[in-house]
Design an enzyme around this catalytic site. Sequence first.
Site, PDB file in Angstrom:
ATOM      1  N   ASP B 110       0.806  -1.230   0.000  1.00 26.51           N
ATOM      2  CA  ASP B 110       0.000   0.000   0.000  1.00 26.51           C
ATOM      3  C   ASP B 110       0.834   1.273   0.000  1.00 26.51           C
ATOM      4  O   ASP B 110       0.307   2.355   0.236  1.00 26.51           O
ATOM      5  CB  ASP B 110      -0.900   0.053   1.239  1.00 26.51           C
ATOM      6  CG  ASP B 110      -1.808  -1.155   1.331  1.00 26.51           C
ATOM      7  OD1 ASP B 110      -1.988  -1.817   0.307  1.00 26.51           O
ATOM      8  OD2 ASP B 110      -2.313  -1.421   2.430  1.00 26.51           O
ATOM      9  N   LYS B 162       4.682   2.771  19.496  1.00 31.80           N
ATOM     10  CA  LYS B 162       3.910   3.918  19.997  1.00 31.80           C
ATOM     11  C   LYS B 162       4.551   4.618  21.207  1.00 31.80           C
ATOM     12  O   LYS B 162       4.035   4.562  22.329  1.00 31.80           O
ATOM     13  CB  LYS B 162       2.488   3.475  20.360  1.00 31.80           C
ATOM     14  CG  LYS B 162       1.719   2.970  19.146  1.00 31.80           C
ATOM     15  CD  LYS B 162       0.243   2.816  19.435  1.00 31.80           C
ATOM     16  CE  LYS B 162      -0.547   2.535  18.174  1.00 31.80           C
ATOM     17  NZ  LYS B 162      -0.150   1.310  17.461  1.00 31.80           N
ATOM     18  N   ASP B 218       1.002   5.592   3.259  1.00 32.30           N
ATOM     19  CA  ASP B 218       0.316   4.308   3.215  1.00 32.30           C
ATOM     20  C   ASP B 218      -1.108   4.607   2.755  1.00 32.30           C
ATOM     21  O   ASP B 218      -1.873   5.241   3.488  1.00 32.30           O
ATOM     22  CB  ASP B 218       0.331   3.679   4.610  1.00 32.30           C
ATOM     23  CG  ASP B 218      -0.408   2.346   4.651  1.00 32.30           C
ATOM     24  OD1 ASP B 218      -1.273   2.121   3.776  1.00 32.30           O
ATOM     25  OD2 ASP B 218      -0.130   1.540   5.544  1.00 32.30           O
TER      26      ASP B 218
END
Lengths: 388, 360
Positions: B110, B162, B218
Site C-alpha cells: 500500500d 507507539k 500508506d
Amino acid sequence: MIHHHIEAASQVPGMKEILLIGSYQHNDQLSRFFAAVQQEFKILIRYLQEYTALGTAGGMYHFRDQILSGSPEAFFVMNCDVCGEFPLKEMLEFHQQKGTGAHFTMLGTEATRQQSLNYGCIVETKHTSEVTHYVEKPETFVSTTISCGIYLFSPEIFQFIGHAFQKKQEEISFDVDSNLHTKDTIHLEQDIFVEQLAGSGLLYVYHTSKFWSQIKSAGAAIYANRHYLKIYNRTHPERLSQNAEGKATIIGDVYIHPSATIHPSAVLGPNVTIGKNVVIGPGVRVRESLVLEDALIQDHCCILHSIVGWNSTVGQWTRIEGTPNDPNPNKPFAKVDIPDLFNADGRLNPSITVLGSNVQIPAEVIVLNSIVLPHKELGRSYKNQIIL
Amino acid sequence: MKALILVGGFGTRLRPLTLSRPKPLVEFGNKPMLLHQVEALAKAGVKHIVLAVSYRAEMLEQEMKVEADRLGITISVSHEKEPLGTAGPLALAKDILLEDNDPFFVLNSDIICDFPFEDMIAFHKNHGREGTIVVTKVEEPSKYGVVVYGADTGRINSFVEKPQEYVSNKINAGMYIFSSGILNRIQLKPTSIEKEIFPVMADTDNLYAMELKGFWMDVGQPKDFLTGMCLYLTSLRQKSPEKLYQGPGVVGNALVHPSVKIGENCRLGPNVTIGPDVVIEDGVCIKRSTILSKTVIKSHSWLDSCIIGWRCNVGKWTRMENVTVLGEDVVVKDELYINGGRILPHKEIKESVPDPQIIM
C-alpha cells in the site's frame, strides 16, 4: 402574506373599506405597500395602530367607531397569520341566508383528530350549522371541525365585546398584581366565543374544504406558497411562468417577478417564488423555495426547501437546503405540523433553511436545516444551527 | 534481482472499492496501485517479482501477466493457504528468492512514494550486512512504531512501539532490501517480520536504516488514499509537469486522462485525478478527489474529498464531500447531498446521506 387577504376581501361584493389593525409602528415600507395595493384593487385601505397588543377583540373594540362608520350591514374579521383560498363571498351568502339582526359566522374546516387539538374546535348542530360548543386548543378530542380564524360579524358583536370589556375592568380592580394593560386585552376566541356566543344560537359555522393553513413559522410559508401557486394555476395562470425558448427551465408552478433576471440555464420549480429584482445565475437550481426581493444567487447553486431573505447573496456552487415539514399527504385533512424549534434533547428540529435579510453565504458551502439571522456573513458550512 | 510484494488479504480498509477489484489493481493516480511499485522495481533492474497473496487472485494474476510481458519481467503469485503475516511469505517463496545470490526487495503493497530502489541497493551494498529498512519522517511519531538508529551510520539500535515520550520521528516505511541470509531466520508459519525478526537482527548489528527523501504515504484506506494522491500530484508537478492537465478551468494539480470529456464552466482541482472515459458535464466543480474510469458526473455537481468508483453516475446538483466513497456502478440521483457516505457497488441512491454512514 396580507396581500392575499386584501385581494380576497376586495372581491366581495359591497366591500367598502379594509382596515388593518396591528401594533407595528407605521413606517414607510407599510405606507408604500398600502398605496400599491389600494391602486391594484381599487379599494380603501387604512392602517390602525394599537397602542399595545390588545388581542383580536380588544383591538376591534378600541377602534369600534372606525369600524362602524358608514353603518355596515356586516364586516369580516381575518387573522393575518392564516392563508388559503378564502371563500368570503360564499360566507357572506351563507350569513345572509341566516336572516338579519345579530348573528355571526365563523369559517370552519376539517382537521385530523390529533391536529384538531392545536386549534379552536367547533361543535355544531348539523342541520342548522349553529355552533353549540367552542373550545380553544383542547387537551382531549372534541371535534375535527376547526376554526380558520376568519369571521363575519353583524355590528352587534360589539355588545358582546363591550360586555367582556366591562367584566375585565371589574375583575382587574380586585387583582392588584395584574399588568395594567391586560385590562384592555380581550381575546375573541376565549372571551367572546367560549364564554358568550357558543350555544347562544347566534353563532354559525360555514364549512370550507378549500386549502387553508396557519402560517406561524417560516416552514409553513413554503407549504402555503405551494398552495397559492396552485390556486394561481387555476385562477390566474398568466401569473405563473411558462417554459419558453431561450428562457430558464420551469418545472410545475413557479412565480417569477417580472423584474427578476434569470439565466436561461437555470432550472426552477416546482413551487418556487422569485421576488422583485432577484438575480439567478447560470446553472442554478431552485426547488420548493422562496427567493425574496433583491437576492443574488450565483452560478451552480442548489436551493432546496429554503427561504432566501431580502438582499441576501449566495456564492457559487453553494447548497442551501432545508427539511420540509409538510402535512402527511396520505391523511385527509392533515394540516401542516408546526413542531417546536427544538426537540426534547435541546437539539434543533430539522426544518426549512431560512436566510434572513442581507445575509452573505460564501461559495461552495452547505447550509443545511439552519436559520441565519439578518446581516450575517458566513465563512463556512453550517448544519442544524441557528446562526445569530 | 528479485522482489517480493506483500499483497496480503482482501483490502477491507479500502472497501467498497475492493469489493469490485483487488486492492493492488485499484487505480491510484490513474495507474493500478501495484503497478507504481512494479514499474519502479523493473526500472531498478528487478527481473522477477513475487506477489504474496492470501486469497484467490485470478484477476490480479491475469492483469499483472500483461504488465510483466510489457515490462519484460516475470511476475508470479505465491498463494498462502493461511495468512502468514509479514515474514512467513518469505519462507514460502524461498525457492524463488534463492535462485541467485543477489539481495532481494520486500515491499508492503500500500506504499506510495518516490521509490528509491537504486539508492537502496547502493546503501545495502555499502554496509554489507543482512538487511536495510527504509524509514520516513512523521510529524506525530507517538501514533506509530518508531525506529531508533545511529544518525551517521544508519545502524538500528531498537524499535519502540507507539512511544509516549519522543525517541525518534522515523518510522518503518514498509520497504526493505535483504541479503539471502535472512531466510535462515524465518520459518514457514505466521510470523511478523517487524516484531519477531527485525529486533533480533538489530541486536546482532544486521539491520540498517536508510532515510527516504520526499513524500511517503500508506494509501490503504480512503482518507490516506486522498492525502497520498495530493502528495503524488505535487511530486508529479516537480518531476514531470507535462503529465498534468492544462485545460480550461483547472486549479492547481490535476491528472486527467486524455479520453476524459469535460463540459463548459467546470472547475477541476486542486488535487484531482480523473480516469479514462470519464464524462464531466457542464458547471461541475471537483476538488481533492479521484474519479475512476467510465463514470459520469452530471452538470453543476460539487465534489470535495471523494473517491468515485468505476461506471458510476452522479446526478445534477449533487454535493458530495468528507471522504465519500462510491463503489462500482453506483447511481446517485439529482440534487442529493452525500456527506462521508460509503456506498456499496451497484446501489442506487435516491435520498441524501447527511451524516457519514455505510449504505449497503
